[in-house]
Scaffold this motif. Structure first.
Motif, PDB file in Angstrom:
ATOM      1  N   ALA A 191      51.389  54.455  16.027  1.00 17.27           N
ATOM      2  CA  ALA A 191      50.931  55.829  15.840  1.00 17.27           C
ATOM      3  C   ALA A 191      50.674  56.520  17.169  1.00 17.27           C
ATOM      4  O   ALA A 191      50.878  57.730  17.297  1.00 17.27           O
ATOM      5  CB  ALA A 191      49.658  55.835  14.985  1.00 17.27           C
ATOM      6  N   ILE A 202      53.517  58.586  18.739  1.00 13.26           N
ATOM      7  CA  ILE A 202      53.988  59.815  18.097  1.00 13.26           C
ATOM      8  C   ILE A 202      53.610  61.014  18.963  1.00 13.26           C
ATOM      9  O   ILE A 202      52.461  61.160  19.386  1.00 13.26           O
ATOM     10  CB  ILE A 202      53.392  59.944  16.683  1.00 13.26           C
ATOM     11  CG1 ILE A 202      53.925  58.809  15.799  1.00 13.26           C
ATOM     12  CG2 ILE A 202      53.729  61.301  16.067  1.00 13.26           C
ATOM     13  CD1 ILE A 202      53.309  58.770  14.427  1.00 13.26           C
ATOM     14  N   ALA A 216      46.933  57.904   9.612  1.00 11.64           N
ATOM     15  CA  ALA A 216      47.938  56.957  10.102  1.00 11.64           C
ATOM     16  C   ALA A 216      48.226  55.847   9.099  1.00 11.64           C
ATOM     17  O   ALA A 216      49.274  55.186   9.188  1.00 11.64           O
ATOM     18  CB  ALA A 216      47.496  56.354  11.439  1.00 11.64           C
ATOM     19  N   ILE A 239      58.722  62.538  13.103  1.00 11.60           N
ATOM     20  CA  ILE A 239      57.294  62.632  12.817  1.00 11.60           C
ATOM     21  C   ILE A 239      56.589  63.137  14.060  1.00 11.60           C
ATOM     22  O   ILE A 239      56.835  62.659  15.171  1.00 11.60           O
ATOM     23  CB  ILE A 239      56.710  61.281  12.376  1.00 11.60           C
ATOM     24  CG1 ILE A 239      57.233  60.899  10.989  1.00 11.60           C
ATOM     25  CG2 ILE A 239      55.182  61.342  12.328  1.00 11.60           C
ATOM     26  CD1 ILE A 239      56.666  59.609  10.441  1.00 11.60           C
ATOM     27  N   LYS A 288      52.559  64.832  15.473  1.00 13.59           N
ATOM     28  CA  LYS A 288      51.145  64.970  15.142  1.00 13.59           C
ATOM     29  C   LYS A 288      50.647  66.345  15.546  1.00 13.59           C
ATOM     30  O   LYS A 288      51.208  66.986  16.439  1.00 13.59           O
ATOM     31  CB  LYS A 288      50.309  63.885  15.819  1.00 13.59           C
ATOM     32  CG  LYS A 288      50.359  63.872  17.335  1.00 13.59           C
ATOM     33  CD  LYS A 288      49.578  62.686  17.878  1.00 13.59           C
ATOM     34  CE  LYS A 288      49.667  62.596  19.396  1.00 13.59           C
ATOM     35  NZ  LYS A 288      48.955  61.404  19.913  1.00 13.59           N
ATOM     36  N   TYR A 328      49.629  64.164  10.594  1.00 16.06           N
ATOM     37  CA  TYR A 328      50.991  63.726  10.908  1.00 16.06           C
ATOM     38  C   TYR A 328      51.970  64.527  10.049  1.00 16.06           C
ATOM     39  O   TYR A 328      51.760  64.701   8.843  1.00 16.06           O
ATOM     40  CB  TYR A 328      51.150  62.230  10.674  1.00 16.06           C
ATOM     41  CG  TYR A 328      50.320  61.418  11.642  1.00 16.06           C
ATOM     42  CD1 TYR A 328      50.771  61.156  12.926  1.00 16.06           C
ATOM     43  CD2 TYR A 328      49.056  60.955  11.278  1.00 16.06           C
ATOM     44  CE1 TYR A 328      50.000  60.435  13.830  1.00 16.06           C
ATOM     45  CE2 TYR A 328      48.277  60.235  12.169  1.00 16.06           C
ATOM     46  CZ  TYR A 328      48.759  59.981  13.439  1.00 16.06           C
ATOM     47  OH  TYR A 328      47.980  59.282  14.332  1.00 16.06           O
TER      48      TYR A 328
END
Length: 474
Positions: free
Chosen positions: A179, A182, A262, A215, A217, A233
């Motif tokens: 995560a 990202i 996440a 993807i 954030k 996200y």
């Protein structure tokens, strides 16, 4: 580092190694505790060599019962005394907790046998019959071995609990490395100010070549609610990355509690499920935004406007406003859905029943019948509405569905077939939804308990359910 992050925590060498180490560790602890307390009959200061296996089994059984009693007591305390959990923990997780506590008790007994006074075979001064001092280094080595054995069993319990919940599939999932990589949502992927509306999906033609979905954030401000959430996200499908962009439907997702957005990327396998759906539909998939309704991993806002927070306003006003302002999506509420797992599934039901003009459908994976802070309902009402039960009741999905019609709206339910508590919730909610006019589908996910396997396993069917409503064809 990439190799380490990719190591599986649910199958393969890591799990096999932990099982082998734990089996050896438990055998070591049981053997040495039995040897000290019942393993040999003794005469004077010596050993006769006559084993007493029945007594050793009795000691092991007694320790297991004690461990189970301790786990049950702590579980009760967490449920009813301090209200950490609003529902019972799954039996599988409690069973593995018993294994960890059993190892702890055996480890403590082993250390007591090594370092405590009055050890068998020694006199009160700590010397053996020959008058020499016991080997301190041998005690340290034995202590280290016992500690390693205990940690091995504890590691197995943790691995098996993680496998049950299906949350962290790799080391990278566990550490948050996946995560953390990202990137923030860049300007090139946002809706340009003053730009014309995106092309209607019915009139959009897919280009010959489309990039993969991405993807990103983003921070969604609580402009109206004042709510401070963690990073959201955003999944943008291949069709969104083409030119011109089509006006895509929207799916807003919520995670379980405790947890965070996440979790949908790890336990929910969101990227792979949406990529597969897009590949089957000419690059088209919903723009999916995983938002945070709680503000922290341990927070619980009940997805309501209450004394705790204005979470309902955040989810029904701030989030949709930000999505429409920031992303090229279809603003028609008939093309919007909310979804979630566990707490998040309950939240999705609250959104579709309280705000049908914003969300026309819901994906409810292992949803509760109503939001809860504690196992004792009165504690939830006291903390959120100052003991005003009527104010709380009028906002619950069952109450809202009993008083209003929802013709033209839809709900897709799923729960694990090994989770009787939440399949019961699903049956009650789905029956109420049908009576209220919702289009309803219910599914039991095979071999799943109250775990992320329900969300990851149920999401493909949920997307197909939404696709039929949205007019997305293969």
């Amino acid at each position: 580092m990439d190799y380490l992050d990719g190591l599986s925590l649910v199958d393969g060498p890591v799990v096999w190694l932990v099982w082998a180490a734990a089996a050896a560790g438990l055998a070591y602890l049981l053997t040495h505790v039995a040897l000290r307390h019942t393993g040999f009959a003794r005469t004077g200061f010596g050993r006769t060599g006559r084993r007493e296996p029945g007594a050793a089994v009795a000691v092991a059984a007694a320790m297991t019962l004690l461990a189970a009693a301790l786990v049950a007591a702590v579980h009760w305390f967490l449920l009813y005394a301090v209200s950490v959990f609003p529902a019972e923990l799954p039996g599988e997780t409690l069973a593995w907790s018993v294994a960890g506590v059993l190892a702890l008790l055996l480890w403590l007994m082993r250390l007591l046998g090594l370092w405590g006074r009055g050890r068998p075979g020694t006199n009160p001064t700590g010397t053996n019959p020959t008058g020499t001092n016991p080997s301190r280094s041998r005690r340290w080595r034995s202590s280290a071995a016992a500690t390693a054995a205990f940690l091995a069993v504890l590691a197995l319990a943790a691995v098996q609990i993680n496998i049950y919940f299906g949350l962290n599939h790799t080391v990278g999932d566990l550490t948050g490395a996946a995560a953390a990589r990202i990137q923030p949502l860049e300007a090139g992927l946002t809706r340009a100010a003053g730009a014309p509306a995106a092309t209607g999906l019915a009139h959009w033609q897919a280009p010959a070549h489309l990039p993969d979905g991405v993807i990103r954030k983003a921070v969604i401000p609580g402009t109206v609610s004042g709510f401070q959430s963690r990073d959201a996200y955003v999944y943008l499908p291949p069709a969104y990355l083409g030119s011109p962009r089509p006006a895509l439907p929207v799916l807003v997702l919520f995670s379980g509690q405790p947890g965070g957005p996440a979790d949908w990327l790890t336990g929910g396998a969101l990227r792979s499920r949406l990529d597969r759906f897009a590949a089957e539909h000419a690059g088209v998939a919903p723009v999916t935004v995983v938002v945070d309704p709680n503000g922290s991993a341990s927070g619980n806002t009940l997805c309501m406007d209450s004394r705790i927070a204005r979470a309902d306003t955040f989810l029904a006003r701030d989030v949709p406003d930000w999505i429409k302002r920031t992303l090229d999506v279809d603003p028609d509420p008939r093309q919007w859905a909310a979804g979630g797992f566990s707490f998040g599934g309950t939240c999705a039901m609250q959104m579709v029943t309280r705000h049908p003009d914003v969300y026309s459908a819901a994906l409810a994976f292992s949803s509760e019948e109503e939001p809860a802070l504690a196992k004792v309902r009165a504690k939830t009402i006291e903390a959120s509405f100052g003991a005003d039960a009527a104010a709380f009741d009028q906002l619950t999905p069952l109450r809202v569905m009993a008083e209003h019609r929802f013709d033209g709206h839809g709900v897709y339910f799923a729960a694990g077939d090994r989770d009787p508590q939440f399949t019961g919730h699903m049956d009650a909610l789905s029956e109420a939804a049908r009576r209220a006019g919702f289009s309803v589908e219910t599914h039991r996910i095979a071999n799943a308990g109250h775990s992320w396997d329900v969300a990851s396993g149920g999401l493909p069917g949920g997307l197909d359910f939404l696709a039929r409503r949205w007019g997305i064809e293969q």
